[in-house]
Design a protein around this motif. Sequence first.
Motif, PDB file in Angstrom:
ATOM      1  N   LYS A   4       0.686  -1.093  -0.038  1.00  0.00           N
ATOM      2  CA  LYS A   4       0.091  -0.047   0.022  1.00  0.00           C
ATOM      3  C   LYS A   4       0.960   1.215   0.070  1.00  0.00           C
ATOM      4  CE  LYS A   4      -4.425  -1.675   2.071  1.00  0.00           C
ATOM      5  NZ  LYS A   4      -5.507  -1.281   2.998  1.00  0.00           N
ATOM      6  N   TYR A   9      -3.869   4.925   1.525  1.00  0.00           N
ATOM      7  CA  TYR A   9      -3.788   5.399   2.926  1.00  0.00           C
ATOM      8  C   TYR A   9      -4.810   6.877   2.828  1.00  0.00           C
ATOM      9  CZ  TYR A   9      -1.135   1.656   5.085  1.00  0.00           C
ATOM     10  OH  TYR A   9      -0.521   0.575   5.556  1.00  0.00           O
ATOM     11  N   TYR A 161      -0.959  10.649   9.114  1.00  0.00           N
ATOM     12  CA  TYR A 161      -0.756   9.548   8.302  1.00  0.00           C
ATOM     13  C   TYR A 161       0.477   8.544   8.286  1.00  0.00           C
ATOM     14  CZ  TYR A 161      -5.073  11.640   6.026  1.00  0.00           C
ATOM     15  OH  TYR A 161      -6.215  12.390   6.056  1.00  0.00           O
ATOM     16  N   ILE A 163       2.471   5.417   7.314  1.00  0.00           N
ATOM     17  CA  ILE A 163       2.550   4.378   6.223  1.00  0.00           C
ATOM     18  C   ILE A 163       3.891   3.360   6.361  1.00  0.00           C
ATOM     19  CG2 ILE A 163       2.617   3.626   4.030  1.00  0.00           C
ATOM     20  CD1 ILE A 163       1.217   6.926   4.845  1.00  0.00           C
TER      21      ILE A 163
END
Length: 336
Positions: A4, A9, A161, A163
């Motif tokens: 991803k 996201y 966010y 990741i």
Amino acid sequence: MEQKYVADYIGEDYKEWSNELVLISAGTGRGKTTFIVDVLLTYAASNNKRLLYLCNRSELKAQVTERIPAELKPFIKITTYQAFEGQMQATGRFGHYDYIVGDEAHYFFDDSFNQQTDISGKYLVNTAVKDSVVILMSATGSLIFPTLIRAGYVKRKDRYYTIPGNYAFVDKVFLYQKKYVDNIISKIISETDDKILFFCNDLTRLGKMYKTYGEQAYYRCSKSRRKSSVIPSNILKTGDSCIRKVDDRIITFDKRILFTTTVLDNGVDIKDPSLKHIFSEVFDFNALIQSLGRKRSLSENDRCCFYIMHHDEKEVESLKRRLDKQLSVIDSYNGN
């Protein structure tokens, strides 16, 4: 398992961002710049909005500039933090942008090349957020991002966010002693056709490598440090003069070894399956991760080995003394 990326996201959250601070913590190769250029900038242009993209290195500025389609260029300005800080000092303003992207945002805390990082850092989180969406991105934001959250600059938790990084391309990790490094390099050079990317801690170490390997390697540092080096000016490289783009997939260097200071720790991606060995002698953990991230794997079989130098007690104590000296100045300032 399917990887991803940042765009996955974030989804369409970006359409709801409004005059606030957004943090994106994502490992190298996770599509931070791709999200900004392909998604956010396209959205901004469709709404007649402008975007300012701040970079910590001129090499990163050039790399991002190259990715902007001609039709989107009127809606984006790409510059360095240093240029931004210079104009702020001179005029106190920089113009209005609907979106301001601070790439490699660890710059505010980590960049040893510049003693004025607070100018841009404070402006972005205190002033710019009043009428712009400020997006700070980094693969190594473990220091600055939690600090900003604790201080209350991030108004909504879902604007942070995170990741995970993906380092599946690393085949093996080795810890080595400095006195054995020449033996390791000689073995690689004599027994394989592999290329080596080697991060030196400072110009002195870069000069010692030149005395050992001469013209069989490239040597690279920042333009500002070039005059301080013992390496002849016709040998020492700056900018992208030793790195070339072969085609849309391959970005590489022609010699077997590239020795560089941490000026290359971000802003330049090497895409070459023959780069199979990355050495790092740097102290700083964030710079260590950034140096590994210079290799961009092109396939599952495009892997490398990562070599981390063991710093002995003498080196660590020397670093501690330098830090203590700097901290004493801070203590004096806070005390009076």
